[in-house]
Design an enzyme around this catalytic site. Structure first.
Site, PDB file in Angstrom:
ATOM      1  N   GLU A 483       0.555  -1.358   0.105  1.00 42.67           N
ATOM      2  CA  GLU A 483       0.055  -0.121  -0.102  1.00 42.67           C
ATOM      3  C   GLU A 483       0.720   1.361   0.054  1.00 42.67           C
ATOM      4  OE1 GLU A 483      -4.252  -1.775   1.975  1.00 42.67           O
ATOM      5  OE2 GLU A 483      -2.960  -0.315   3.079  1.00 42.67           O
ATOM      6  N   GLU A 579      -7.028  -7.718  -1.294  1.00 44.95           N
ATOM      7  CA  GLU A 579      -7.474  -7.458   0.001  1.00 44.95           C
ATOM      8  C   GLU A 579      -8.912  -6.885  -0.025  1.00 44.95           C
ATOM      9  OE1 GLU A 579      -5.830  -4.868   2.957  1.00 44.95           O
ATOM     10  OE2 GLU A 579      -3.726  -5.526   2.407  1.00 44.95           O
TER      11      GLU A 579
END
Length: 912
Positions: A483, A579
Site C-alpha cells: 500500500e 484485500e
C-alpha cells in the site's frame, strides 16, 4: 646400535607410506546450538531471569517469571509499556571444546536478534545488530582459543527499540518519514518505519503495541574449514519435453574472503538423472560468501507436477547438495580429511506465471497460470501468528492455521508486508498443502528512509531472506511493499507538500534497490513494486499511477464502510482483489471471564478496537440488515458479538461470490480476503480468532470456496443471476441446480426452479440464468420479505453444494419471531489416545427453520481445546441435522455425555 637405527628408520618410512596412501576419511562440518541456560536482566539489574531458552523475548520471559501478566490480557498493553523503554541483556556461559578449535572457522551465528544490540564475547565487542530480519555472523575462533581453559561469556545487550526509533527521527527533519506516529486510538509507538523491525510490533489497526526485544531465532556456533553450504536456490525452465534446472549454492567461507577449493555434488533423490559434479577453485567475497551454480535436465516423464490445493497432488522431491573440501594445507598430514557440508531442500516441478496480456474489453489481465492452467486464486491474507516474534514460529499453531486454510479450500495466502519473513516450517507446510504464497517484502503503509545506510541494510535483509526461501514451490510472487504507492498518490500522510521528494525516495528504495536485489536472487518469479498496483501499467506510469486502484489493471484492495455490504451490487469488478473484508468481534466466551458484564466488556472492546472508525461500521451494518438488541438488555454484548459475526460472514460471502462469478465477465481471477488470523482477542477482520477459534466466516469459507459451487445473487436489475463454478480439471460435466423458494417458517419449499443438464467445462464459470425472480414471486403472490431461496447443486445425482439468497432484509422476516426449540443430542463420541483428538457427532433437532444457528463451547467445557464444528452459523431448514465436532482432549480424559453437550451455547436469529 646400527640395527636399532635401521629399525626405527623402517618404522618411520612405513608410517609415512601409510599416511600418504591412506583412504580419505570424511567428516562433516558441525555446529553447536546455544539455546539453553541464558540469563536475562534489565539495565539496572533489578530484574533477573535465569535458565532462558532460545527463542526468547523479554515479554515472554517476564510473563514466565510471573513478573507481569500476559501482555495479551485485559489492558496490559498499557501497563507493560515500561518494558520497551528499558534496555535488556542476555548472557550465556560458553564452554570451550578444544576439538572445535581445530577448524579454520568457528562462527557465532545469530539467526535473528530483535532488534538493536551490541554483541560481546569476553567483554570484546564483536559487532552490533540493527535489523531483526538479518543473520549476523562473527568468527570467534581467536577469542575462544584464548579463553579455552575457562568459560567464555557471551553477552547480547539489547537497546530499547522505542527510544532508538525516536533518536533516529531527529535525522530526518528535512523530509519527515511519515506517518511519524500511528493514530492515537492504536495506543501505539512512533517511528517504526525508521527501523527494520516487524512493523506491526508498534501497533496496527488490528493489533496491540508490543515493541518486542529478544533473541527470536537460533544462536549457533558453526565449525568448518573452507566452506559451509548456507542456502540453495532452484530455478526451473520449461523446455517442452524436459525441465531445465539451475541450482544455486551459496557457500560461506567464514566472515572474510578466502580461497575455496573442492567439489559440489547435486542429486535429485529417487530420480534417474545425471547428477552434476562441479569443481570449485575460487575466492569468496569480502563477506565470506561464494555463489556456485550447477545445472541439470530432467525428463518430464521422470517427475510428477506440483499442483495448488484442489487441482492435483503436491509432489515434492529431495534435492541433495554436498560440498567436499580439498584441503589446501597439505603440510599437516592429519588434515587430509575431506570436510563435508550437506543440505537437503524439497522442491516441486511446476510453472507459475503472472500473466498481464491485453484484456478483451480494455486494460490488462492479471492472473496466475500454473502448469499452463489459468487458476482462480482464492484465499486470505496472513499476518504473523503472534505479535511477539519469539512465539510467531510456533510449529503447532502455524500448522493449525495453515491446515485451516487448506481445509477451507484456499489455494493462496498473501504474506502481508507489515509482519515477518516466516519460518522455514511455514513454507515447507505451504509446499505440502498446495498453498501458493503471494509474498510481500516487509514494508507496509508508510514512507521509509532512502539514505545509503538504510538501503545497504535493506539489501542484506532482502538478499538473505529471498535466498533462504526461494526454492519453495509455494512461492508464487514477490511484491516489494504493501500500500505504499497508493499512500503517496492519495496523500494518506500529507506527503503532497513534498511529493516529488517522497516519490524519489520511493523509487530509490523499491525500484532501484529492493526489486533488483530480489531479481538477482530469484530469476524465477515476477516482482511487483507494490500491492495494490496496476502491474505493468504502473511501471509505464513511472511507478506511481494516477489511480493505483484501477480495476482494469493489477490488484485491488477494496473496503467500503458506507454502502450496504450485504448487497452484491456494491462490489465493483477487478482483475485481482488481494484485500477486502469487514470487521467482527471475537466470540463472547473468548473474552476474559472477569469482564463478562456489559459495562466492563464494552470498555475492553473499545480499548481494543483500533480502527479510527471505531465500532460504528459493525453496528451500522447490523442495523441495516439484522434486528438490533436493546442496549439495556443483560445479553446485549452476547447478542451484538453473535450478530457481528453473522454480518461479517454475509458481507465477505457476498463479496467473495461476486468475485468468483466475474471470472469471465470482468476477468476477475483472484480473491484474497483480509485477514485469516489474529494476534489477540480484539475486534478485527479475521476469520480465525487468536488461539484458533473459528468465527462464523471461517466456517462458511469451506463452502463458499468449494471447488464445485453454485453462486446466486440479485443484480442491479433486480434479477437473480445464477452461476455454476468449477475449479477442477477433466472432461465436461453435467450439473443440475435446484432453486427452492421457502417461507422462513417452512421446511418444505412453496415453489422451485429446476435447471437440468447444465454443461460445465473444466476450470471455468458458467452463467446459468438471469431470472426475473421478483416478477415470479409477484405472479405467485409471494411476498419477498416472507421468503428466501435455498439452492442446491447436484453432480452425478448427488447433492454437492448448497447456497442461499435473501429476497429482502432479514430483519423484515416476520416469521423469525418464534422459538425453534433447538435440542442437541450427543449421538457418538470417540477419542484417539495417540493424538488426543476427540470426535463427536451431535444431532440438532428444531421445530421450525433456524437462521444462523451458532454453537460454541461454554466455560464448563474448558478441558477441551481447539474445538471446531463441521458447520456453524448455518441455516437449518430440516427438522434434524447432524453436526460433527472435533476437539483436542489431552490424554482423552473427558467423559462427555448428552448432559455435557447440552451446555453448548446455542444462538440463533430471532426478530423481535
Amino acid at each position: 646400535m646400527l640395527d636399532t637405527l635401521k629399525f626405527f628408520l623402517f618404522v618411520i618410512l612405513l608410517l609415512i607410506t601409510i599416511l600418504l596412501n591412506q583412504n580419505v576419511i570424511s567428516k562433516k562440518s558441525g555446529e553447536r546450538d546455544l539455546s539453553q541456560f541464558w540469563r536475562l536482566e534489565n539495565s539496572n539489574g533489578t530484574l533477573k531471569m535465569e535458565n532462558q531458552s532460545i527463542p526468547s523475548g523479554v515479554y515472554t520471559a517476564l510473563e514466565a517469571a510471573l513478573i507481569i501478566e500476559s501482555i495479551l490480557d485485559y489492558k496490559n498493553d498499557l501497563t507493560t509499556k515500561w518494558i520497551a523503554l528499558d534496555n535488556w541483556t542476555y548472557t550465556l556461559d560458553v564452554a570451550c571444546d578444544v576439538q572445535d578449535l581445530n577448524f579454520t572457522n568457528v562462527v557465532l551465528t545469530l539467526h535473528g536478534v530483535d532488534t538493536f544490540a551490541d554483541v560481546y564475547l569476553n567483554d570484546e565487542l564483536l559487532g552490533s545488530t540493527d535489523n531483526m530480519f538479518v543473520r549476523y555472523r562473527f568468527n570467534v575462533r581467536r577469542q575462544l582459543r584464548h579463553e579455552c581453559k575457562t568459560t567464555s561469556k557471551l553477552r547480547i545487550e539489547l537497546k530499547s527499540p522505542v527510544t532508538t526509533a525516536k533518536a533516529l527521527s531527529a535525522k530526518h527533519e528535512q523530509l519527515k518519514i511519515v506517518p511519524e506516529c500511528p493514530p492515537e486510538v492504536y495506543n501505539g509507538e512512533c517511528h517504526v518505519n525508521l527501523i527494520r523491525k516487524m512493523q506491526a510490533s508498534f501497533a496496527w489497526d488490528w493489533g496491540l503495541a508490543a515493541p518486542s526485544m529478544g533473541i527470536w531465532k537460533p544462536v549457533r556456533l558453526e565449525f568448518y574449514d573452507s566452506a559451509k553450504v548456507r542456502d540453495v536456490t532452484f530455478v526451473l525452465s520449461d523446455e517442452e519435453t524436459e525441465w531445465s534446472v539451475r541450482i544455486g549454492v551459496h557457500l560461506e567461507t567464514g566472515t572474510v574472503a578466502r580461497r575455496v577449493k573442492g567439489t559440489l555434488t547435486f542429486k535429485l533423490l529417487g530420480i534417474e538423472v545425471d547428477s552434476p559434479v562441479i569443481t570449485v577453485d575460487e575466492t569468496s567475497n569480502e563477506a565470506g560468501e561464494l555463489y556456485v551454480e550447477g545445472s541439470m535436465t530432467v525428463a518430464k516423464e521422470a517427475v510428477k507436477l506440483w499442483w495448488p490445493n484442489g487441482y492435483g497432488r503436491q509432489t515434492l522431491y529431495n534435492l541433495y547438495v554436498k560440498w567436499e573440501d580439498d584441503l589446501i594445507n597439505s603440510i599437516q598430514l592429519r588434515d587430509r580429511d575431506t570436510m563435508i557440508s550437506e543440505k537437503i531442500v524439497r522442491v516441486g516441478f511446476r510453472s507459475v506465471q503472472l500473466r498481464q496480456e491485453k484484456a478483451n474489453d480494455r486494460g490488462l489481465m492479471f492472473y496466475f497460470l500454473v502448469n499452463e492452467i489459468p487458476i482462480f486464486m482464492k484465499g486470505s491474507n496472513w499476518i504473523p501468528s503472534s505479535v511477539l516474534p519469539e512465539s510467531s514460529y510456533d510449529e503447532n499453531y502455524v500448522k493449525f492455521l495453515l491446515y485451516a486454510a487448506r481445509d477451507a479450500n484456499m489455494n493462496m495466502l498473501r504474506v502481508w508486508g507489515g509482519g515477518v519473513y516466516e519460518s522455514d516450517y511455514f513454507y515447507q507446510l505451504a509446499d505440502e498443502l498446495g498453498i501458493l504464497i503471494w509474498h510481500d517484502l516487509m514494508f507496509a503503509c508508510s514512507t521509509y528512509p532512502a539514505d545509503a545506510g538504510f538501503l545497504e541494510n535493506v539489501k542484506l535483509e532482502v538478499r538473505q531472506n529471498v535466498r533462504r526461501i526461494q526454492h519453495h514451490a509455494s512461492i508464487a510472487l514477490w511484491a516489494t511493499n504493501n500500500e505504499n504507492e497508493v499512500a503517496i498518490q492519495q496523500n494518506w500522510y500529507g506527503t503532497n507538500g513534498n511529493k516529488n521528494l517522497y516519490v524519489e525516495d520511493y523509487k530509490k528504495l523499491y525500484v532501484e534497490t529492493i526489486a533488483p536485489e530480489v531479481e538477482r536472487e530469484d530469476k524465477w518469479r515476477t516482482v511487483l513494486i507494490s500491492s495494490p498496483s496496476n502491474g505493468k501499467k504502473s511501471v509505464e506510469d513511472g511507478y506511481i499511477s494516477a489511480n493505483p486502484q484501477d480495476p482494469l489493471y493489477g490488484d485491488v484492495h477494496y473496503y467500503n464502510y458506507d454502502l450496504d455490504g450485504w448487497n452484491p451490487i456494491v462490489y465493483r469488478g477487478g482483475r485481482f482483489i488481494s484485500e477486502y473484508g469487514y470487521q467482527s468481534y471475537p466470540a463472547y466466551t473468548s473474552w476474559p471471564v472477569r469482564v463478562l458484564n456489559n459495562e466492563e466488556l464494552a470498555d475492553l472492546i473499545n480499548h481494543r478496537q483500533h480502527s479510527p472508525l471505531r465500532n460504528a461500521p459493525i453496528k451500522t451494518m447490523i442495523e441495516k440488515n439484522l434486528p438490533m438488541p436493546l442496549e439495556t438488555s443483560p445479553n446485549y454484548w452476547r447478542d451484538m458479538i453473535y450478530l457481528s459475526q453473522v454480518s461479517q460472514a454475509m458481507i465477505v460471502k457476498t463479496e467473495t461470490e461476486v468475485y468468483r462469478s466475474k471470472r469471465l465477465e470482468h476477468g476477475t481471477m483472484g480473491a484474497l480476503y483480509w485477514q485469516l488470523n489474529d494476534v489477540w482477542i480484539a475486534p478485527s477482520w479475521s476469520s480465525i480468532e487468536y488461539g484458533g477459534k473459528f468465527k462464523i466466516l471461517h466456517y462458511w469459507m469451506k463452502e463458499m470456496l468449494a471447488a464445485h459451487h453454485v453462486v446466486a445473487y440479485i443484480n442491479t436489475l433486480k434479477r437473480l443471476d445464477l452461476y455454476a463454478i468449477r475449479d477442477t480439471l477433466g472432461p465436461d460435466e453435467q450439473w443440475k441446480i435446484e432453486v427452492n423458494i421457502h417461507r422462513w417458517d417452512s421446511f418444505m419449499p412453496v415453489d422451485y426452479l429446476i435447471y437440468d443438464a447444465i454443461t460445465v467445462p473444466e476450470n471455468t464459470v458458467v452463467k446459468v440464468d438471469s431470472y426475473d425472480i421478483y416478477d415470479h414471486l409477484h405472479k405467485k403472490n409471494l411476498a419477498p420479505r416472507d421468503h428466501l431461496l435455498l439452492i442446491n447443486l447436484y453432480r452425478n445425482g448427488v447433492k454437492e453444494a448448497e447456497n442461499f439468497v435473501f429476497l429482502d432484509k432479514v430483519k423484515n422476516a416476520a416469521q423469525l419471531t418464534s422459538s425453534p426449540n433447538v435440542k442437541l443430542t450427543l449421538a457418538t463420541v470417540s477419542c484417539n489416545p495417540a493424538n488426543s483428538i476427540m470426535r463427536l457427532s451431535i444431532e440438532l433437532s428444531v421445530s421450525r427453520p433456524v437462521a444462523f444457528l451458532y454453537m460454541e463451547l461454554t466455560p464448563e467445557n474448558s478441558a477441551l481445546k481447539q474445538c471446531q464444528f463441521s458447520r456453524n452459523g448455518f441455516l437449518q431448514f430440516s427438522p434434524i441435522q447432524t453436526v460433527y465436532m472435533q476437539c483436542v482432549d489431552p490424554g482423552c480424559k473427558s467423559k462427555l455425555a448428552s448432559s455435557d453437550i447440552s451446555t453448548l451455547s446455542v444462538n440463533r436469529l430471532m426478530n423481535k
